[in-house]
Design an enzyme around this catalytic site. Structure first.
Site, PDB file in Angstrom:
ATOM      1  N   ALA A 195       0.837  -1.202   0.000  1.00 29.83           N
ATOM      2  CA  ALA A 195       0.000   0.000   0.000  1.00 29.83           C
ATOM      3  C   ALA A 195       0.871   1.252   0.000  1.00 29.83           C
ATOM      4  O   ALA A 195       0.586   2.214  -0.715  1.00 29.83           O
ATOM      5  CB  ALA A 195      -0.935  -0.005   1.208  1.00 29.83           C
ATOM      6  N   GLU A 196       1.936   1.264   0.807  1.00 29.83           N
ATOM      7  CA  GLU A 196       2.871   2.389   0.799  1.00 29.83           C
ATOM      8  C   GLU A 196       4.299   1.918   1.031  1.00 29.83           C
ATOM      9  O   GLU A 196       4.538   0.905   1.721  1.00 29.83           O
ATOM     10  CB  GLU A 196       2.520   3.433   1.863  1.00 29.83           C
ATOM     11  CG  GLU A 196       1.422   4.396   1.459  1.00 29.83           C
ATOM     12  CD  GLU A 196       0.118   4.110   2.165  1.00 29.83           C
ATOM     13  OE1 GLU A 196      -0.893   4.745   1.810  1.00 29.83           O
ATOM     14  OE2 GLU A 196       0.094   3.261   3.057  1.00 29.83           O
ATOM     15  N   THR A 197       5.211   2.669   0.451  1.00 24.34           N
ATOM     16  CA  THR A 197       6.650   2.509   0.676  1.00 24.34           C
ATOM     17  C   THR A 197       7.197   3.859   1.096  1.00 24.34           C
ATOM     18  O   THR A 197       6.870   4.885   0.494  1.00 24.34           O
ATOM     19  CB  THR A 197       7.353   2.021  -0.596  1.00 24.34           C
ATOM     20  OG1 THR A 197       6.853   0.724  -0.953  1.00 24.34           O
ATOM     21  CG2 THR A 197       8.859   1.931  -0.388  1.00 24.34           C
ATOM     22  N   HIS A 252      -0.159   5.072   8.326  1.00 24.92           N
ATOM     23  CA  HIS A 252       0.568   3.848   8.676  1.00 24.92           C
ATOM     24  C   HIS A 252       2.046   3.954   8.312  1.00 24.92           C
ATOM     25  O   HIS A 252       2.903   3.455   9.053  1.00 24.92           O
ATOM     26  CB  HIS A 252      -0.157   2.608   8.120  1.00 24.92           C
ATOM     27  CG  HIS A 252       0.453   1.894   6.976  1.00 24.92           C
ATOM     28  ND1 HIS A 252       0.196   2.234   5.662  1.00 24.92           N
ATOM     29  CD2 HIS A 252       1.295   0.819   6.939  1.00 24.92           C
ATOM     30  CE1 HIS A 252       0.848   1.393   4.865  1.00 24.92           C
ATOM     31  NE2 HIS A 252       1.524   0.531   5.612  1.00 24.92           N
TER      32      HIS A 252
END
Length: 297
Positions: A45-47, A76
């Site tokens: 979802a995110e890096t 997050h």
């Protein structure tokens, strides 16, 4: 060039639950295109990409990418990176505070490492939530989520932002929210003003002691469904303040998310009300390290 990365599960204290996050610790020299390519490679979802802060008094600067786009702020990634940096600073230090630089602004974090590989963190919202744009009508929202209009419950859809705009859709109960799915015209309905980010919530929960059950869809960002969405939970503070009208004082709510995905997450939303207005809000939760390695980039 070999660059160290760490993955964590965030908004949980158990591995293989919560929301996975990749953090690239050696990011100096990478441009935006390279960061986006790495984020697509991780396909989470995110890096997060950690670089030296502009102000040496701050702990680090962060850039946050989904597989499809850069975000100015996300919850997050902030919590997970704060826990990782807290563990790296010395897991025996106890609770301590530091500031992270993000595109949205300075983010003030409190961190407590609970070992070499886990901990808890919270941050103060750098921007209080505010209503933005035009909400979607209940009938349109229901159809775009494969629901019936009478399954949109206890309020009307709204649109808020605490850095990332999102649509907030109240759903009648757990059964209905569990059946929600983006329909073919999802992007056309929810993406009129910006990328379609849709946060569904209901007051019925899967676990006792929790206050809200949530799901989040953002297929246009490369996130069909997100196990835990801190930025949306941050904006959700505005929804709660406006609709529930908590009394003046300090409040704590637990938002559960990711249960339909088999990745249960718990997001802690703190709110301070003064004179009937939201004056401060925090997002917090646990995180645990899962893997540690290097990427060639």
């Amino acid at each position: 060039m070999r660059r160290r990365f760490v993955t964590l599960d965030v908004f949980t204290q158990q591995r293989f639950a919560g929301n996975p996050l990749a953090v690239v610790l050696e990011s100096d020299g990478l441009d935006k295109a390279a960061m986006q390519a790495i984020a697509r490679e991780f396909n989470l979802a995110e890096t997060v990409f950690v670089t030296a802060p502009a102000d040496p008094d701050n702990r680090a600067a962060l850039r946050i990418f989904t597989p499809a786009a850069e975000l100015p702020f996300a919850g997050h990634p902030t919590v997970g990176t704060a826990v990782l940096l807290g563990c790296m600073s010395g897991y025996n230090r106890g609770a301590h505070d530091f500031v992270l630089e993000e595109a949205v602004g300075l983010v003030h974090c409190s961190v407590e490492a609970q070992g070499k590989d886990r901990g808890r963190a919270s941050f103060v919202l750098p921007r209080l939530p505010e209503p933005v744009g035009i909400p979607v009508a209940a009938a349109e929202a229901a159809a775009a989520l494969s629901l019936k209009e009478d399954e949109i419950g206890f309020g009307a859809p709204s649109r808020w932002s605490a850095g990332v705009p999102a649509h907030f859709v109240p759903v009648r109960d757990l059964d209905a929210i569990g059946r929600a799915e983006p329909a073919q015209h999802f992007e056309a309905v929810f993406g009129r003003e910006s990328r379609a980010i849709v946060y569904l919530y209901c007051g019925e929960t899967a676990e006792p002691g929790h206050h809200f059950h949530a799901r989040m869809f953002a297929p246009g960002l490369g996130i069909r469904e997100d196990p835990a969405t801190g930025a949306a939970a941050a904006a959700f503070a505005g929804v709660v303040a406006e609709t529930a009208r908590p009394a003046d004082g300090e409040h704590r709510f637990v938002v559960e998310q990711g249960y339909e995905m088999g990745r249960p997450s718990q997001i802690e939303l703190g709110m301070t009300m003064e004179g009937g207005m939201l004056t401060r809000a925090t997002i917090g939760g646990g995180a645990i390290l899962v893997s540690d390695g290097h990427i060639e980039a």
